[in-house]
Scaffold this motif. Structure first.
Motif, PDB file in Angstrom:
ATOM      1  N   ASP A  87      11.701  16.337 -12.269  1.00 17.80           N
ATOM      2  CA  ASP A  87      11.344  16.493 -13.691  1.00 17.80           C
ATOM      3  C   ASP A  87      10.711  15.191 -14.183  1.00 17.80           C
ATOM      4  OD1 ASP A  87      13.393  14.640 -14.594  1.00 17.80           O
ATOM      5  OD2 ASP A  87      14.861  16.257 -14.362  1.00 17.80           O
ATOM      6  N   GLU A  88      10.083  15.242 -15.331  1.00 14.50           N
ATOM      7  CA  GLU A  88       9.302  14.110 -15.819  1.00 14.50           C
ATOM      8  C   GLU A  88      10.142  12.854 -16.014  1.00 14.50           C
ATOM      9  OE1 GLU A  88       6.029  13.865 -16.046  1.00 14.50           O
ATOM     10  OE2 GLU A  88       6.043  15.849 -15.108  1.00 14.50           O
ATOM     11  N   LEU A  89      11.365  13.026 -16.486  1.00 11.45           N
ATOM     12  CA  LEU A  89      12.239  11.876 -16.707  1.00 11.45           C
ATOM     13  C   LEU A  89      12.534  11.164 -15.394  1.00 11.45           C
ATOM     14  CD1 LEU A  89      13.821  10.301 -18.844  1.00 11.45           C
ATOM     15  CD2 LEU A  89      15.785  11.799 -18.380  1.00 11.45           C
ATOM     16  N   LYS A  90      12.850  11.925 -14.348  1.00  7.32           N
ATOM     17  CA  LYS A  90      13.143  11.331 -13.038  1.00  7.32           C
ATOM     18  C   LYS A  90      11.891  10.717 -12.419  1.00  7.32           C
ATOM     19  CE  LYS A  90      17.165  14.193 -11.887  1.00  7.32           C
ATOM     20  NZ  LYS A  90      17.721  15.221 -10.966  1.00  7.32           N
ATOM     21  N   LYS A  91      10.763  11.360 -12.646  1.00  3.97           N
ATOM     22  CA  LYS A  91       9.508  10.797 -12.137  1.00  3.97           C
ATOM     23  C   LYS A  91       9.250   9.425 -12.752  1.00  3.97           C
ATOM     24  CE  LYS A  91       6.803  14.950 -11.069  1.00  3.97           C
ATOM     25  NZ  LYS A  91       5.599  15.735 -11.409  1.00  3.97           N
ATOM     26  N   LYS A  92       9.420   9.343 -14.062  1.00  2.00           N
ATOM     27  CA  LYS A  92       9.169   8.084 -14.762  1.00  2.00           C
ATOM     28  C   LYS A  92      10.113   6.999 -14.275  1.00  2.00           C
ATOM     29  CE  LYS A  92       8.637   6.117 -19.377  1.00  2.00           C
ATOM     30  NZ  LYS A  92       8.690   6.373 -20.848  1.00  2.00           N
ATOM     31  N   GLU A 106       0.828  -1.199   0.000  1.00  6.14           N
ATOM     32  CA  GLU A 106       0.000   0.000   0.000  1.00  6.14           C
ATOM     33  C   GLU A 106       0.870   1.259   0.000  1.00  6.14           C
ATOM     34  OE1 GLU A 106      -3.402   2.109  -0.357  1.00  6.14           O
ATOM     35  OE2 GLU A 106      -3.174  -0.079  -0.451  1.00  6.14           O
ATOM     36  N   ASP A 107       1.976   1.203   0.729  1.00  6.01           N
ATOM     37  CA  ASP A 107       2.884   2.353   0.758  1.00  6.01           C
ATOM     38  C   ASP A 107       3.503   2.609  -0.612  1.00  6.01           C
ATOM     39  OD1 ASP A 107       3.133   3.919   3.095  1.00  6.01           O
ATOM     40  OD2 ASP A 107       3.981   2.229   4.176  1.00  6.01           O
ATOM     41  N   ILE A 108       3.886   1.560  -1.304  1.00  9.03           N
ATOM     42  CA  ILE A 108       4.480   1.740  -2.635  1.00  9.03           C
ATOM     43  C   ILE A 108       3.454   2.354  -3.591  1.00  9.03           C
ATOM     44  CG2 ILE A 108       5.419   0.552  -4.646  1.00  9.03           C
ATOM     45  CD1 ILE A 108       7.397   0.896  -2.375  1.00  9.03           C
ATOM     46  N   LYS A 109       2.212   1.904  -3.497  1.00 10.70           N
ATOM     47  CA  LYS A 109       1.161   2.470  -4.346  1.00 10.70           C
ATOM     48  C   LYS A 109       0.960   3.960  -4.029  1.00 10.70           C
ATOM     49  CE  LYS A 109      -1.347  -1.909  -4.770  1.00 10.70           C
ATOM     50  NZ  LYS A 109      -2.575  -2.650  -4.380  1.00 10.70           N
ATOM     51  N   LEU A 110       1.002   4.299  -2.750  1.00 11.49           N
ATOM     52  CA  LEU A 110       0.853   5.701  -2.359  1.00 11.49           C
ATOM     53  C   LEU A 110       2.074   6.520  -2.785  1.00 11.49           C
ATOM     54  CD1 LEU A 110      -0.716   5.221   1.183  1.00 11.49           C
ATOM     55  CD2 LEU A 110      -1.815   6.309  -0.785  1.00 11.49           C
ATOM     56  N   ALA A 111       3.250   5.905  -2.740  1.00 13.34           N
ATOM     57  CA  ALA A 111       4.459   6.596  -3.205  1.00 13.34           C
ATOM     58  C   ALA A 111       4.325   6.950  -4.681  1.00 13.34           C
ATOM     59  CB  ALA A 111       5.688   5.722  -2.966  1.00 13.34           C
ATOM     60  N   GLN A 112       3.774   6.015  -5.462  1.00 13.80           N
ATOM     61  CA  GLN A 112       3.557   6.297  -6.888  1.00 13.80           C
ATOM     62  C   GLN A 112       2.543   7.420  -7.079  1.00 13.80           C
ATOM     63  OE1 GLN A 112       2.547   2.270  -8.154  1.00 13.80           O
ATOM     64  NE2 GLN A 112       4.484   2.145  -9.290  1.00 13.80           N
ATOM     65  N   LYS A 113       1.506   7.410  -6.256  1.00 13.80           N
ATOM     66  CA  LYS A 113       0.473   8.443  -6.353  1.00 13.80           C
ATOM     67  C   LYS A 113       1.051   9.824  -6.050  1.00 13.80           C
ATOM     68  CE  LYS A 113      -3.742   9.998  -4.005  1.00 13.80           C
ATOM     69  NZ  LYS A 113      -4.747   9.688  -2.953  1.00 13.80           N
ATOM     70  N   TYR A 114       1.783   9.929  -4.934  1.00 16.68           N
ATOM     71  CA  TYR A 114       2.311  11.237  -4.519  1.00 16.68           C
ATOM     72  C   TYR A 114       3.525  11.657  -5.333  1.00 16.68           C
ATOM     73  CZ  TYR A 114      -0.864  11.692  -0.578  1.00 16.68           C
ATOM     74  OH  TYR A 114      -1.993  11.841   0.189  1.00 16.68           O
ATOM     75  N   LEU A 115       4.097  10.720  -6.080  1.00 16.85           N
ATOM     76  CA  LEU A 115       5.218  11.065  -6.957  1.00 16.85           C
ATOM     77  C   LEU A 115       4.799  12.121  -7.974  1.00 16.85           C
ATOM     78  CD1 LEU A 115       8.174  10.405  -7.689  1.00 16.85           C
ATOM     79  CD2 LEU A 115       7.287   8.591  -9.182  1.00 16.85           C
ATOM     80  N   GLU A 116       3.534  12.081  -8.368  1.00 15.81           N
ATOM     81  CA  GLU A 116       3.026  13.045  -9.342  1.00 15.81           C
ATOM     82  C   GLU A 116       3.059  14.477  -8.807  1.00 15.81           C
ATOM     83  OE1 GLU A 116       2.259  12.427 -12.474  1.00 15.81           O
ATOM     84  OE2 GLU A 116       2.923  10.365 -12.085  1.00 15.81           O
ATOM     85  N   LEU A 117       3.035  14.626  -7.468  1.00 16.06           N
ATOM     86  CA  LEU A 117       3.043  15.957  -6.859  1.00 16.06           C
ATOM     87  C   LEU A 117       4.455  16.463  -6.574  1.00 16.06           C
ATOM     88  CD1 LEU A 117       0.140  15.492  -4.263  1.00 16.06           C
ATOM     89  CD2 LEU A 117       0.011  16.446  -6.565  1.00 16.06           C
ATOM     90  N   SER A 118       5.434  15.616  -6.826  1.00 14.51           N
ATOM     91  CA  SER A 118       6.809  15.999  -6.518  1.00 14.51           C
ATOM     92  C   SER A 118       7.326  17.034  -7.524  1.00 14.51           C
ATOM     93  CB  SER A 118       7.717  14.773  -6.538  1.00 14.51           C
ATOM     94  OG  SER A 118       7.966  14.364  -7.868  1.00 14.51           O
ATOM     95  N   LYS A 119       8.444  17.633  -7.193  1.00  9.73           N
ATOM     96  CA  LYS A 119       9.060  18.635  -8.057  1.00  9.73           C
ATOM     97  C   LYS A 119      10.139  18.038  -8.951  1.00  9.73           C
ATOM     98  CE  LYS A 119       8.072  22.455  -4.897  1.00  9.73           C
ATOM     99  NZ  LYS A 119       8.628  23.563  -4.081  1.00  9.73           N
TER     100      LYS A 119
END
Length: 650
Positions: free
Chosen positions: A176-181, A161-174
């Protein structure tokens, strides 16, 4: 009270002013003590305006210090000095006044816990950081860290569940798109691994070799009238002696005869930044008070209990109360503020009265948590030969504590600057005065064991605070006690250290034992308790340990309890027990419970052979106490990393 306190200085400044006759009067009656309290309150110096100014309090929160300690913690963590970093983060938390700052510090501390392998503490700090509003653009990091810790604890579903939430909140991080992916894909890999992992068996118990006293403590045989005692204890009363404890049946050596949670407790100043303000245990993960920087708690539960009752009336004044050097009298303040003033108003007649037979009359159960049982403890009113200066100082302390209560709005809102005490304040002063004496004559030390090595007897006993146990306080003193105390948190366990026959008085000790202190030193130490000890060791002036016999053979006949023709066989029984003890101690992972059992047998066999005093009796009773301390006491030990050492709960 020492001569160094600000209270003592003011006392000296006002002494013999206005009414010299009252200053020199040693009448110890309630009427005269009320007169002293009213009189002392008329001095403007006793308003203590400077000391009780909240804006000057050393317990205030401080954002600058918070920020400085956080930066120091980050620097220490970056250099790999985790223990120094932990201390600095803990200090930063105490000074933090803003939720967002506290959340950031907790998140940093969770990284430190992860490095130390304290995964349950990672989980707790991250939970609290999120509740306090950790920034959404960074929270994916906390979910990732918590997932790793939960995986280490085999909490697989929660880790997923934590990993899924980490993926969700990753979208709100600062990022760049390449690092997010890239990070999102890393989380996918982790999630797939977790899907193939198994959940830990939820019934798994404590780690082997580190049991809790709650799991291993023998069950206390129920005493319906005095539940903190076993059924082996009976309370009696005699005029001139008061209440005291005797054995209701034969009690075996090592038998548990008492377990009591203190009615009121207070940590000593030197441990107030490392131990829980409420339960007194050494805190691995301290939680600060929200309003002051003076105290810490071990858990949300202790924090809630404390801050919702007594702590709100001392919150900005804990340093000042320590600086007043009040000793056991602080417990009186804590006892009063554990209840709202309205409770005392509703029961004023009861609290202005006295009942020495509390617990002996009627069918009511004598509960350790009933304030009336604290209220009924012996105070030696009018019989302690107190001198006039001591009586005036007691009144002065009462006035000071009433001033604290006034500023803290214990009696209601609307702080008053008047010298004259209100009717409510006078009534509270009367109750406080009585509570101060109850605490003074009925206080036990709370200790912890600092382990100096792995052996059961490698213990350094440290006093960490004071408590009042309304039930255990009924046990009287002997310089050769037959009962010993062991404490953990605010709970005290009582064990028989000698065989106690039915009808024999059960005795505690209030000073050094006869074996390490001569009679003159002991009697001097006991003067403050308002009695002259008349125990057997005092009556017969027993020698100290260096002058006691240690051999079992060829002693004067009056030291033996058994006929001459049975002495050798009894000595052989003792020697066989001693050999068994040596065999157990040679084992690599011996059971301390087995050590307690064999030491209890050795003490018992010695008492079948000998009368006190004897060096072997003293030695083995002390060894038994050491084993009980090792098994049941709160323990700390050194935690060493790099060049840093801190005290760590074991």
């Amino acid at each position: 009270m020492t001569n160094q306190s600000f209270l003592h200085k003011v006392f000296c400044d006002i002494s013999l002013e206005k009414d010299p006759d009252l200053w020199q009067n040693d009448e110890d009656t309630e009427e005269k003590n009320i007169e002293r309290i009213r009189f002392i309150s008329e001095f403007s110096e006793t308003l203590y305006k400077v000391q009780l100014d909240k804006d000057r309090s050393s317990n205030r929160k401080n954002s600058d210090l918070c920020r400085a300690m956080k930066e120091k913690g980050n620097k220490s963590y970056g250099s790999g000095d985790n223990l120094t970093s932990l201390t600095q983060y803990n200090q930063a938390l105490m000074y933090s006044s803003k939720k967002e700052d506290t959340a950031l510090i907790l998140a940093n501390r969770s990284a430190l816990w992860f490095d130390l392998g304290e995964h349950d503490l990672v989980e707790k700090d991250i939970d609290l950081a999120m509740r306090l509003g950790y920034p959404d653009n960074l929270v994916f990091k906390l979910h990732e860290r918590r997932a790793k810790s939960r995986f280490a604890m085999e909490k697989i579903e929660e880790a997923k569940e934590d990993i899924k939430l980490a993926q969700k909140y990753l979208e709100l991080s600062k990022l760049d798109e390449l690092k997010k992916k890239k990070k999102f894909n890393e989380f996918d890999v982790v999630l797939n691994k977790l899907k193939n992992s198994k959940e830990r068996n939820s019934s798994k118990l404590l780690k082997d070799g580190n049991p809790s006293p709650e799991h291993i403590l023998p069950k206390l045989a129920s005493n319906k009238k005095f539940p903190a005692f076993s059924d082996a204890v009976k309370i009696k009363f005699e005029a001139g002696r008061g209440r005291f404890a005797v054995s209701a049946r034969d009690i075996e050596v090592g038998e548990l005869i008492a377990v009591e949670n203190a009615f009121v407790a207070l940590i000593d100043k030197e441990f107030s930044k490392t131990h829980c303000w409420h339960c007194l245990i050494c805190c691995k993960r301290p939680i600060p008070c929200d309003r002051c920087s003076g105290v810490i708690f071990c858990s949300d539960d202790c924090k809630e209990i404390s801050t919702s009752s007594y702590h709100k009336y001392e919150c900005m004044f804990t340093d000042i109360l320590y600086q007043a050097n009040l000793g056991a009298w602080r417990l009186a303040f804590r006892a009063l503020t554990s209840y709202p003033w309205s409770y005392f108003q509703e029961n004023l007649d009861v609290f202005l009265g006295r009942n020495e037979l509390q617990g002996l009359e009627g069918e009511a159960v004598y509960s350790s948590q009933d304030i009336l049982n604290f209220h009924s403890l012996v105070t030696h009113d009018g019989s302690a030969n107190k001198k006039a200066p001591e009586l005036m100082m007691q009144a002065h302390v009462v006035v000071f504590l009433i001033r604290v209560l006034r500023v803290a709005e214990y009696f209601g809102s609307g702080e008053s600057a008047e010298l004259k005490l209100s009717e409510d304040e006078i009534n509270a002063a009367r109750i406080l005065h009585h509570f101060m004496r109850a605490a003074f004559y009925n206080t036990h030390e709370i200790t912890q064991v600092e382990k100096t090595g792995p052996g059961f007897d490698e213990n350094h006993v440290q006093r960490i605070g004071r408590v009042t146990n309304p039930t255990l306080a009924l046990i009287n003193h002997s310089c050769d006690p037959n009962y010993r105390r062991v404490s953990t948190s605010t709970r005290t366990f009582g064990f028989a250290c000698k065989p106690i026959r039915k009808g024999e008085e059960i005795s505690d000790i209030y000073c050094k034992p006869f074996s390490s202190s001569d009679i003159q030193e002991r009697q001097k130490s006991l003067q403050k308790y308002n009695f002259t000890c008349n125990c057997t060791s005092c009556q017969r002036n027993w020698p100290t340990l260096p002058d006691l016999p240690t051999q079992l053979n060829d002693l004067p006949s009056q030291l033996y309890k058994i006929p001459v023709n049975k002495i050798n066989n009894q000595i052989k029984r003792i020697q066989r027990c001693e050999e068994n003890l040596k065999k157990i101690l040679k084992q690599k992972d011996y059971s301390v419970k087995s050590i307690i059992d064999i030491l209890s047998s050795i003490v018992d066999q010695h008492y079948k052979l000998l009368y006190s005093p004897h060096g072997s009796l003293v030695y083995y009773e002390n060894q038994l106490h050491q084993a009980l301390l090792h098994l049941y006491s709160a323990k700390v030990g050194p935690k060493v990393l790099q060049a840093t050492t801190i005290s760590w709960p074991l």
